[in-house]
Design a protein around this motif. Structure first.
Motif, PDB file in Angstrom:
ATOM      1  N   ASP A 159     -10.598  11.754  -1.877  1.00  0.00           N
ATOM      2  CA  ASP A 159      -9.239  11.500  -1.873  1.00  0.00           C
ATOM      3  C   ASP A 159      -8.888  13.297  -0.639  1.00  0.00           C
ATOM      4  N   ARG A 207      -1.002   4.897  -7.110  1.00  0.00           N
ATOM      5  CA  ARG A 207      -0.115   5.120  -5.603  1.00  0.00           C
ATOM      6  C   ARG A 207      -1.595   3.658  -5.502  1.00  0.00           C
ATOM      7  N   LYS A 255       0.873  -1.073  -0.085  1.00  0.00           N
ATOM      8  CA  LYS A 255       0.174   0.034   0.038  1.00  0.00           C
ATOM      9  C   LYS A 255       0.860   1.175  -0.039  1.00  0.00           C
ATOM     10  N   MET A 256       0.425   2.191  -1.064  1.00  0.00           N
ATOM     11  CA  MET A 256       1.141   3.614  -0.962  1.00  0.00           C
ATOM     12  C   MET A 256       2.358   3.442  -1.915  1.00  0.00           C
ATOM     13  N   ASP A 257       2.752   2.407  -2.103  1.00  0.00           N
ATOM     14  CA  ASP A 257       3.856   2.574  -3.623  1.00  0.00           C
ATOM     15  C   ASP A 257       3.046   3.018  -4.666  1.00  0.00           C
ATOM     16  N   ILE A 258       3.990   4.197  -4.873  1.00  0.00           N
ATOM     17  CA  ILE A 258       3.990   4.552  -6.501  1.00  0.00           C
ATOM     18  C   ILE A 258       4.382   3.461  -7.704  1.00  0.00           C
ATOM     19  N   GLY A 272      -5.528  13.590  -0.016  1.00  0.00           N
ATOM     20  CA  GLY A 272      -4.446  14.583  -0.783  1.00  0.00           C
ATOM     21  C   GLY A 272      -5.045  15.350  -1.254  1.00  0.00           C
ATOM     22  N   ILE A 324      -3.565   2.179  -3.140  1.00  0.00           N
ATOM     23  CA  ILE A 324      -4.409   2.601  -1.522  1.00  0.00           C
ATOM     24  C   ILE A 324      -4.977   1.354  -1.056  1.00  0.00           C
ATOM     25  N   ASP A 325      -5.264  -0.025  -2.057  1.00  0.00           N
ATOM     26  CA  ASP A 325      -5.442  -1.067  -1.017  1.00  0.00           C
ATOM     27  C   ASP A 325      -5.300  -2.118  -1.746  1.00  0.00           C
ATOM     28  N   GLU A 341      -1.946   9.886  -9.061  1.00  0.00           N
ATOM     29  CA  GLU A 341      -1.601  10.436  -8.340  1.00  0.00           C
ATOM     30  C   GLU A 341      -1.721  12.051  -8.850  1.00  0.00           C
ATOM     31  N   TYR A 401      -5.063   5.047  -6.709  1.00  0.00           N
ATOM     32  CA  TYR A 401      -5.971   6.253  -7.393  1.00  0.00           C
ATOM     33  C   TYR A 401      -4.222   6.789  -7.400  1.00  0.00           C
TER      34      TYR A 401
END
Length: 294
Positions: free
Chosen positions: A114, A19, A3-6, A116, A21-22, A37, A35
């Motif tokens: 979102d 990114r 999770k959160m890796d680009i 962010g 997110i799940d 970026e 999602y």
């Protein structure tokens, strides 16, 4: 990958940076929920279709988008400057005598799926001087909360956005069931219009990447995405709202004037003729001198 890796999608030649997110398991395979970026799109993809985006590539793409964002912001500021010059002339009726006046730009209530993107947008609103109340809310929960939020904040402009996507496997472009969150956005617009039916008393922008534009407009949005079902930039709603917020309520906004300084343009954004919401008053006192009787 976690999770959160680009990441990017190999099947799409990494055209968009996402990114994670799940993560979920389907038929024994790992599926990532993604999602965008920089674009308001949601997608899913099997892990074997993903590749990590290295920091240098991310920075390179980020600089290119930042350049476009700055260009749009500069064009918007030029627009605002011209608007203010015209308004100053109208307030003073062309007299040479200096006149002290003040302006009240439209208040914005921005609902975003979102957090962010919401932070990016509220930072930009504040940078250009627009009063804003930002609320993070999942797209499916927006319709149940929007009425109460309108009562509480009493905005002039309402933004309903987050993530969306069209899935060809679920239907054609005209089928709203083929979209991830368009139905949620449409229902939220309808609930908002139950509170404020008049199109010029509450100006609404609704939608995200690839959203069902026609349904959003028919539900009561003044501006929406996406006529050509393309991706829209995260900050596009701000540029539209800013134009409305700084245009006098005496003036109607030409739709093209609103769209031309956005990053996506008319393929990703559209709308109907709408009045501005800015109000001008006078006099403006920078300081008040209290006098006391002796």
């Amino acid at each position: 990958m976690n999770k959160m890796d680009i990441v990017g999608r190999l099947s799409y030649k990494c055209d968009i940076i996402f990114r994670i997110i799940d993560i979920k398991i389907e038929n024994g395979k790992k599926i990532a929920i993604l999602y965008g970026e920089d674009f308001r799109i949601i997608a899913d993809a099997p892990f074997n279709d993903l590749v990590m985006i290295d920091p240098q590539e991310r920075q390179k793409r980020s600089k290119k988008l930042q350049s476009l964002e700055e260009q749009s912001l500069q064009l918007f500021r030029q627009d605002v400057s011209l608007i203010k010059e015209r308004q100053e002339y109208e307030v003073t009726r062309g007299y040479s005598k200096e006149s002290n006046y003040f302006q009240i730009p439209g208040k914005v209530l921005h609902l975003d799926g979102d957090p962010g993107y919401l932070k990016k947008c509220t930072d930009l609103y504040e940078k250009i001087g627009i009063p804003v109340y930002g609320v993070h809310c999942h797209e499916k929960e927006m319709s149940g909360k929007v009425g109460q939020l309108i009562d509480y904040y009493r905005p002039d402009i309402l933004v309903i956005t987050g993530h969306d996507a069209y899935s060809k496997s679920k239907g054609d472009f005209s089928d709203i069931n083929a979209y991830r969150h368009s139905k949620d956005f449409v229902q939220t617009v309808r609930e908002a219009r139950r509170k404020v039916p008049h199109l010029d008393q509450l100006v609404i922008f609704a939608g995200a990447c690839q959203s069902h534009f026609e349904s959003l407009i028919h539900a009561g949005a003044n501006f929406a995405s996406s006529p050509s079902r393309i991706n829209i930039h995260a900050l596009d709603p701000v540029y539209i709202v800013a134009k409305i917020s700084f245009t006098s309520f005496m003036d109607r906004i030409n739709v093209w004037d609103v769209l031309r300084n956005t990053l996506t343009g008319e393929k990703g954004l559209g709308g109907i003729d709408t009045r501005g919401v800015l109000r001008t008053g006078m006099p403006f006192r920078t300081e008040i001198n209290d006098k006391t009787e002796e």
